[in-house]
Scaffold this active site. Sequence first.
Site, PDB file in Angstrom:
ATOM      1  N   TYR A   1       0.840  -1.193   0.000  1.00 45.64           N
ATOM      2  CA  TYR A   1       0.000   0.000   0.000  1.00 45.64           C
ATOM      3  C   TYR A   1       0.881   1.251   0.000  1.00 45.64           C
ATOM      4  O   TYR A   1       0.602   2.212  -0.711  1.00 45.64           O
ATOM      5  CB  TYR A   1      -0.941   0.000   1.206  1.00 45.64           C
ATOM      6  CG  TYR A   1      -1.932  -1.140   1.170  1.00 45.64           C
ATOM      7  CD1 TYR A   1      -3.058  -1.082   0.354  1.00 45.64           C
ATOM      8  CD2 TYR A   1      -1.736  -2.283   1.931  1.00 45.64           C
ATOM      9  CE1 TYR A   1      -3.965  -2.131   0.302  1.00 45.64           C
ATOM     10  CE2 TYR A   1      -2.633  -3.338   1.889  1.00 45.64           C
ATOM     11  CZ  TYR A   1      -3.738  -3.259   1.073  1.00 45.64           C
ATOM     12  OH  TYR A   1      -4.632  -4.298   1.023  1.00 45.64           O
TER      13      TYR A   1
ATOM     14  N   ASN B   1     -12.388  -1.716  -4.664  1.00 39.71           N
ATOM     15  CA  ASN B   1     -12.259  -2.115  -6.066  1.00 39.71           C
ATOM     16  C   ASN B   1     -13.474  -2.965  -6.464  1.00 39.71           C
ATOM     17  O   ASN B   1     -13.713  -4.017  -5.875  1.00 39.71           O
ATOM     18  CB  ASN B   1     -10.962  -2.919  -6.240  1.00 39.71           C
ATOM     19  CG  ASN B   1     -10.862  -3.610  -7.574  1.00 39.71           C
ATOM     20  OD1 ASN B   1     -11.456  -3.181  -8.555  1.00 39.71           O
ATOM     21  ND2 ASN B   1     -10.102  -4.686  -7.603  1.00 39.71           N
TER      22      ASN B   1
ATOM     23  N   CYS C   1      -6.349  -6.135  -7.166  1.00 37.86           N
ATOM     24  CA  CYS C   1      -6.123  -5.624  -5.813  1.00 37.86           C
ATOM     25  C   CYS C   1      -5.502  -6.685  -4.905  1.00 37.86           C
ATOM     26  O   CYS C   1      -4.882  -6.354  -3.893  1.00 37.86           O
ATOM     27  CB  CYS C   1      -7.409  -5.078  -5.222  1.00 37.86           C
ATOM     28  SG  CYS C   1      -8.774  -6.250  -5.207  1.00 37.86           S
ATOM     29  N   HIS C   2      -5.626  -7.948  -5.277  1.00 37.82           N
ATOM     30  CA  HIS C   2      -5.035  -9.023  -4.472  1.00 37.82           C
ATOM     31  C   HIS C   2      -3.512  -8.974  -4.488  1.00 37.82           C
ATOM     32  O   HIS C   2      -2.861  -9.594  -3.647  1.00 37.82           O
ATOM     33  CB  HIS C   2      -5.533 -10.399  -4.957  1.00 37.82           C
ATOM     34  CG  HIS C   2      -5.179 -10.710  -6.378  1.00 37.82           C
ATOM     35  ND1 HIS C   2      -5.908 -10.224  -7.453  1.00 37.82           N
ATOM     36  CD2 HIS C   2      -4.169 -11.442  -6.906  1.00 37.82           C
ATOM     37  CE1 HIS C   2      -5.374 -10.661  -8.575  1.00 37.82           C
ATOM     38  NE2 HIS C   2      -4.312 -11.402  -8.268  1.00 37.82           N
TER      39      HIS C   2
ATOM     40  N   GLU D   1      -0.733 -17.352  -8.820  1.00 41.06           N
ATOM     41  CA  GLU D   1       0.209 -16.546  -9.596  1.00 41.06           C
ATOM     42  C   GLU D   1       1.660 -16.830  -9.250  1.00 41.06           C
ATOM     43  O   GLU D   1       2.566 -16.196  -9.779  1.00 41.06           O
ATOM     44  CB  GLU D   1      -0.113 -15.060  -9.407  1.00 41.06           C
ATOM     45  CG  GLU D   1      -1.471 -14.684  -9.989  1.00 41.06           C
ATOM     46  CD  GLU D   1      -1.733 -13.187  -9.949  1.00 41.06           C
ATOM     47  OE1 GLU D   1      -0.812 -12.394  -9.695  1.00 41.06           O
ATOM     48  OE2 GLU D   1      -2.899 -12.810 -10.201  1.00 41.06           O
TER      49      GLU D   1
END
Length: 164
Positions: free
Chosen positions: A103, A126, A134-135, A161
């Site tokens: 952040y 979001n 946003c993850h 991912e």
Amino acid sequence: MKYEHTIRKAHWEGPLGTMIVAASVRGIAGIWFEGQKHMPDHAAWRRADDEPLIQQAIAQLRDYFEGRRTSFDLPLDLQVGTPFQQTVWRALLAIPHGEITSYGSLSRGLGAPSAARAVGAAVGRNPVSIVVPCHRVLGTGGALTGYAGGVHRKSALLRLEGVL
């Protein structure tokens, strides 16, 4: 949402639970996990399971979850957000698949180094989960904090991912 009368939706059973995929005439306006924080009341939205844009979004989500897609090619309608939120959401789109940020780093990148909390609040609102990634934003020291769809889903997405 400001434009509720034009929203169409479909429900999709994804690997992390039921998702609501919504579209306006401008593009994909929302992708939420059922029961997610900050999800608008969608009871009045017209069900449109055969809507081409919604079907395209679901096909791309399916490909993402099956490891065949690392980015999305969908028109987005983010007009529900404030100008600041929209700026944050556009910045999220620049975080590549398999990478993370914090952040604080995100707020510094936006030229607002003291606005990490405000950035965090915008990230949490979001409306287009996964597509607007946003993850990929973590707390201080890599903490898995603040995912409106649940930290267990954030963790699963980051594992998918290859980040965790």
